[in-house]
Design a protein around this motif. Structure first.
Motif, PDB file in Angstrom:
ATOM      1  N   GLU A  47       0.972  -1.205   0.340  1.00  0.00           N
ATOM      2  CA  GLU A  47      -0.176   0.463  -0.058  1.00  0.00           C
ATOM      3  C   GLU A  47       1.143   1.258   0.169  1.00  0.00           C
ATOM      4  OE1 GLU A  47      -3.952   0.745   2.441  1.00  0.00           O
ATOM      5  OE2 GLU A  47      -2.037   0.583   3.559  1.00  0.00           O
ATOM      6  N   LEU A  48       0.002   2.363  -0.470  1.00  0.00           N
ATOM      7  CA  LEU A  48       1.644   3.536  -0.999  1.00  0.00           C
ATOM      8  C   LEU A  48       1.002   4.989   0.306  1.00  0.00           C
ATOM      9  CD1 LEU A  48       2.090   3.847  -4.486  1.00  0.00           C
ATOM     10  CD2 LEU A  48       3.833   3.833  -3.264  1.00  0.00           C
ATOM     11  N   PRO A  49       1.314   5.517   0.647  1.00  0.00           N
ATOM     12  CA  PRO A  49       0.825   6.438   1.906  1.00  0.00           C
ATOM     13  C   PRO A  49      -0.753   7.445   1.678  1.00  0.00           C
ATOM     14  CG  PRO A  49       3.262   6.578   2.010  1.00  0.00           C
ATOM     15  CD  PRO A  49       2.697   5.831   0.509  1.00  0.00           C
ATOM     16  N   LEU A  50      -1.224   7.771   0.568  1.00  0.00           N
ATOM     17  CA  LEU A  50      -2.032   8.086  -0.028  1.00  0.00           C
ATOM     18  C   LEU A  50      -3.040   7.136  -0.376  1.00  0.00           C
ATOM     19  CD1 LEU A  50      -0.471  10.975  -2.568  1.00  0.00           C
ATOM     20  CD2 LEU A  50      -0.917  10.939  -0.280  1.00  0.00           C
ATOM     21  N   GLU A  51      -2.901   5.954  -0.145  1.00  0.00           N
ATOM     22  CA  GLU A  51      -3.889   5.503  -0.515  1.00  0.00           C
ATOM     23  C   GLU A  51      -5.265   5.832   1.043  1.00  0.00           C
ATOM     24  OE1 GLU A  51      -3.077   1.244  -1.804  1.00  0.00           O
ATOM     25  OE2 GLU A  51      -1.484   1.625  -2.864  1.00  0.00           O
ATOM     26  N   ARG A  52      -4.371   5.309   1.850  1.00  0.00           N
ATOM     27  CA  ARG A  52      -5.947   5.775   2.724  1.00  0.00           C
ATOM     28  C   ARG A  52      -6.139   6.860   2.681  1.00  0.00           C
ATOM     29  NH1 ARG A  52      -0.640   6.028   6.779  1.00  0.00           N
ATOM     30  NH2 ARG A  52       0.782   5.085   4.910  1.00  0.00           N
ATOM     31  N   TYR A  53      -5.999   7.598   2.178  1.00  0.00           N
ATOM     32  CA  TYR A  53      -7.228   9.070   2.206  1.00  0.00           C
ATOM     33  C   TYR A  53      -8.440   8.791   0.873  1.00  0.00           C
ATOM     34  CZ  TYR A  53      -4.278  10.475   5.209  1.00  0.00           C
ATOM     35  OH  TYR A  53      -3.118  11.036   6.582  1.00  0.00           O
ATOM     36  N   GLU A 187      -2.385  12.370  -6.983  1.00  0.00           N
ATOM     37  CA  GLU A 187      -1.602  10.797  -6.432  1.00  0.00           C
ATOM     38  C   GLU A 187      -1.358  10.809  -8.567  1.00  0.00           C
ATOM     39  OE1 GLU A 187      -3.956   7.569  -4.011  1.00  0.00           O
ATOM     40  OE2 GLU A 187      -4.751   8.302  -6.609  1.00  0.00           O
ATOM     41  N   ALA A 188      -2.590  11.624  -9.468  1.00  0.00           N
ATOM     42  CA  ALA A 188      -1.781  11.794 -10.690  1.00  0.00           C
ATOM     43  C   ALA A 188      -0.201  12.710 -11.132  1.00  0.00           C
ATOM     44  CB  ALA A 188      -3.059  12.390 -11.522  1.00  0.00           C
TER      45      ALA A 188
END
Length: 305
Positions: A47-53, A187-188
């Motif tokens: 999992e990448l850090p921003l996935e939780r958001y 993310e993009a």
């Protein structure tokens, strides 16, 4: 082999617990000595850090629950307006008579495909017997009169019964537009930045050299290979599965595994995302709070039925 490929192999050999193998999640290293994860399958991508958001936030049914709550509230509104038999999941006016062929949009992850078995059989496509089109609404087609109440005046996304349902679920949100767009936009932007990072550019170069060494064309990166017009995708989004396509897809995945392209991509993105969080944590936390409030209000509506 080209010099860059030799260098990558030498670095990749400094791993923890490497043992050969071909398929599955076992039989190969779990991490390089510098902490870069070794990725052979999509399931192994951490999992990448921003996935939780993100809106789903690790819960792939979150969006479905919100949609179900919206449909239920919309139906109740329509009943109040005198349409007692209004369906929960209606078709749009004219939908039943529409025979227009729908172009299915296909995409892949930022490092392309990882299913070696699928590539060997279907190349960059899939089993043609598998229906990839999204399911159609299960209810009857709404009438023109119902449609006018359902959508309202059309001048605002919050008019009509559908708009009323949306307002109910979004009550108390600080910024609903930002909730939907902020994380994906960041993310993009970070993905575009990652593609300029020297480490990832070298990884793509080594991957491309490997594909060429196997007898296939050079591509800028795995997504470039996946999206090639040479595969002649039809309106259903599927490819022709030519011998050349299948061979390229297999070489693509074998080279990603040999040089850990996915692991390098993750490592670069993880660093960029952590920096992004440090710089804009307040914005990300605000987005997450709005998302959690929307989902909590959706659950409350569904639990009250």
């Amino acid at each position: 082999m080209r010099r860059r490929g030799v260098v990558c192999v030498a670095v990749g050999a400094v791993v923890l617990g490497f043992a050969g193998g071909d398929l599955g999640t076992g039989g190969h290293a779990k991490a390089w000595a510098d902490g870069t994860p070794v990725v052979w399958t999509e399931d192994e991508m951490p999992e990448l850090p921003l996935e939780r958001y993100e809106f789903d936030g690790g819960d792939e049914k979150a969006y479905d629950r919100m949609e179900s709550a919206t449909r239920l509230l919309t139906q109740r509104c329509m009943v109040r307006h005198g349409f007692a038999d209004f369906p929960l999941d209606p078709k749009y006016p004219g939908m039943s008579q529409s025979y227009t062929t729908t172009m299915v949009a296909v995409s892949t992850g930022p490092v392309g495909l990882y299913g070696l078995g699928q590539a060997r059989r279907w190349g960059y496509g899939w089993d043609p017997g598998k229906n990839m089109r999204p399911p159609e609404p299960r209810g009857r087609e709404m009438t023109v009169e119902e449609s006018a109440v359902y959508y309202g005046d059309g001048r605002s996304e919050h008019s009509g019964c559908y708009g009323e349902a949306s307002r109910r679920l979004q009550r108390g949100l600080r910024d609903s537009k930002r909730m939907w767009t902020y994380v994906t936009d960041r993310e993009a932007a970070l993905q575009r930045q990652a593609e300029r990072e020297p480490r990832l550019r070298r990884a793509y170069q080594v991957w491309a050299d490997c594909v060429v060494d196997k007898g296939f064309e050079r591509y800028a990166d795995p997504v470039d290979a996946y999206d090639s017009k040479a595969w002649k995708r039809g309106q259903d989004g599927n490819t022709r599965r030519s011998e050349r396509e299948v061979g390229t897809a297999v070489a693509d995945i074998e080279c990603k595994r040999a040089h850990n392209t996915g692991g390098v991509w993750w490592s670069v993105m993880e660093r960029l995302q952590r920096r992004e969080l440090r710089l804009h944590r307040a914005e990300f936390e605000s987005v997450r709070k709005d998302r959690d409030r929307l989902l909590a209000q959706s659950r409350k509506v569904l639990e009250a039925t």
